[in-house]
Design a protein around this motif. Structure first.
Motif, short mmCIF file in Angstrom:
data_model
loop_
_atom_site.label_atom_id
_atom_site.label_comp_id
_atom_site.label_asym_id
_atom_site.label_seq_id
_atom_site.Cartn_x
_atom_site.Cartn_y
_atom_site.Cartn_z
N GLU A 36 -17.12 -38.76 70.49
CA GLU A 36 -16.06 -38.79 69.98
C GLU A 36 -14.88 -37.80 70.41
OE1 GLU A 36 -14.54 -41.26 67.84
OE2 GLU A 36 -16.10 -42.16 68.12
N LEU A 37 -15.50 -36.60 70.42
CA LEU A 37 -14.54 -35.52 70.78
C LEU A 37 -14.24 -35.59 72.36
CD1 LEU A 37 -16.54 -32.56 69.08
CD2 LEU A 37 -14.28 -33.41 68.73
N ASN A 38 -15.48 -36.01 73.21
CA ASN A 38 -14.85 -36.41 74.70
C ASN A 38 -13.94 -37.33 74.84
OD1 ASN A 38 -16.29 -34.17 75.89
ND2 ASN A 38 -18.35 -35.29 76.09
N ALA A 39 -14.45 -38.37 74.01
CA ALA A 39 -13.37 -39.66 74.31
C ALA A 39 -11.87 -39.40 73.96
CB ALA A 39 -13.74 -40.77 73.16
N PRO A 97 -30.53 -35.55 63.54
CA PRO A 97 -31.21 -36.12 64.68
C PRO A 97 -30.22 -35.99 65.96
CG PRO A 97 -30.97 -37.46 62.60
CD PRO A 97 -30.28 -36.45 62.31
N VAL A 98 -30.80 -36.15 67.09
CA VAL A 98 -30.13 -35.84 68.38
C VAL A 98 -28.92 -36.81 68.44
CG1 VAL A 98 -30.00 -35.89 70.85
CG2 VAL A 98 -31.84 -34.71 69.45
N GLN A 99 -29.20 -38.02 67.84
CA GLN A 99 -28.05 -39.20 68.09
C GLN A 99 -26.74 -38.61 67.16
OE1 GLN A 99 -28.24 -41.92 69.81
NE2 GLN A 99 -26.02 -42.18 69.62
N ALA A 100 -26.95 -38.10 66.08
CA ALA A 100 -25.73 -37.68 65.25
C ALA A 100 -25.01 -36.69 66.05
CB ALA A 100 -26.08 -37.26 63.98
N LEU A 101 -25.70 -35.78 66.62
CA LEU A 101 -24.90 -34.86 67.49
C LEU A 101 -24.01 -35.50 68.67
CD1 LEU A 101 -24.10 -31.73 68.12
CD2 LEU A 101 -26.42 -31.61 69.27
N ILE A 102 -25.05 -36.43 69.40
CA ILE A 102 -24.38 -37.14 70.35
C ILE A 102 -23.16 -37.82 70.06
CG2 ILE A 102 -24.71 -38.94 72.30
CD1 ILE A 102 -26.05 -36.20 72.95
N SER A 116 -12.38 -38.13 61.12
CA SER A 116 -11.23 -38.15 61.54
C SER A 116 -10.28 -37.01 61.36
CB SER A 116 -10.55 -39.42 60.72
OG SER A 116 -10.60 -39.06 59.23
N SER A 117 -10.73 -36.43 60.42
CA SER A 117 -10.03 -34.94 60.07
C SER A 117 -10.06 -33.90 61.12
CB SER A 117 -10.18 -34.64 58.63
OG SER A 117 -9.80 -35.51 57.69
N LEU A 118 -11.55 -33.99 61.49
CA LEU A 118 -12.04 -33.07 62.65
C LEU A 118 -11.15 -33.38 63.92
CD1 LEU A 118 -13.98 -31.06 63.75
CD2 LEU A 118 -15.39 -32.86 64.15
N LEU A 119 -11.07 -34.79 64.37
CA LEU A 119 -10.32 -34.96 65.49
C LEU A 119 -8.82 -34.54 65.36
CD1 LEU A 119 -12.04 -38.44 66.02
CD2 LEU A 119 -12.44 -36.49 67.31
N TRP A 163 -25.14 -45.71 79.87
CA TRP A 163 -25.64 -44.30 80.10
C TRP A 163 -24.46 -43.61 80.80
CZ3 TRP A 163 -30.01 -42.82 78.49
CH2 TRP A 163 -31.33 -43.91 78.37
N HIS A 164 -24.09 -42.43 80.08
CA HIS A 164 -23.01 -41.65 80.54
C HIS A 164 -23.31 -40.07 80.15
CE1 HIS A 164 -22.22 -42.74 76.32
NE2 HIS A 164 -21.61 -41.48 76.40
N SER A 165 -22.96 -39.23 80.90
CA SER A 165 -23.11 -37.81 80.64
C SER A 165 -21.90 -37.05 79.46
CB SER A 165 -23.03 -37.07 81.80
OG SER A 165 -21.97 -37.11 82.53
N VAL A 166 -22.43 -35.95 79.07
CA VAL A 166 -21.54 -35.24 78.25
C VAL A 166 -21.69 -33.84 78.43
CG1 VAL A 166 -20.91 -34.57 75.78
CG2 VAL A 166 -22.00 -36.78 76.05
#
Length: 157
Positions: free
Chosen positions: A123-126, A113-118, A89-92, A47-50
């Motif tokens: 990835e962006l937060n990492a 789905p919410v999972q696809a967005l999360i 990868s191109s987006l990152l 569990w973590h927050s974004v």
């Protein structure tokens, strides 16, 4: 002559020892109950927050910069960057070279789905890419099975 009923049989010097049988069934039952309890009580998810800014928290949903929008539309099986299809990868790579004051606007398309967005947010937060802003797809309509009333919880028929 008959023996009297109150007489006890004579005990020999070597009395036969009784073998005590210990049943393992209750022990195994207890072990399985504890195993099931600990499996159900433990959590296997990390569990973590974004941190995300919604468009309603910003004044009118507009960004505080004059830079063109960095709009990422998230669908179930694809990503769109300013209406052109792109890989993650191109987006990152492109998000790393954007100006630091330019926010990335994430918009889930349709019934994504919410999972696809999360997953995209993770990835962006990492990668340390910020700020992120989340907006709603203007064409999205609630399904006919979902009924929302004022001051009432969501009901699914």
């Amino acid at each position: 002559m008959q023996k009297a009923y109150n007489q006890f049989p004579a005990l020999s010097a070597k009395q036969a020892k009784r073998k005590t049988l210990v049943s393992l069934t209750p022990l195994i039952d207890v072990v399985f109950i504890l195993l099931i309890f600990f499996m159900l009580a433990s959590s296997f998810t990390k569990w973590h927050s974004v941190e995300v800014n919604s468009s309603s928290s910003n004044a009118g949903g507009s960004l505080a910069t004059d830079l063109p929008p960095f709009l990422v539309q998230v669908a179930t099986d694809k990503l769109l960057l300013n209406n052109s299809e792109i890989t993650l990868s191109s987006l990152l790579k492109q998000a790393k070279v954007k100006p630091s004051e330019q926010a990335i606007i994430l918009q889930p398309l349709g019934d994504t789905p919410v999972q696809a967005l999360i997953d995209i947010l993770d990835e962006l937060n990492a990668q340390g890419i910020a700020p992120l802003q989340l907006v709603q797809d203007p064409t999205w309509q609630a399904s006919k099975q979902t009924k929302i009333r004022a001051n009432m919880p969501l009901e699914v028929l």
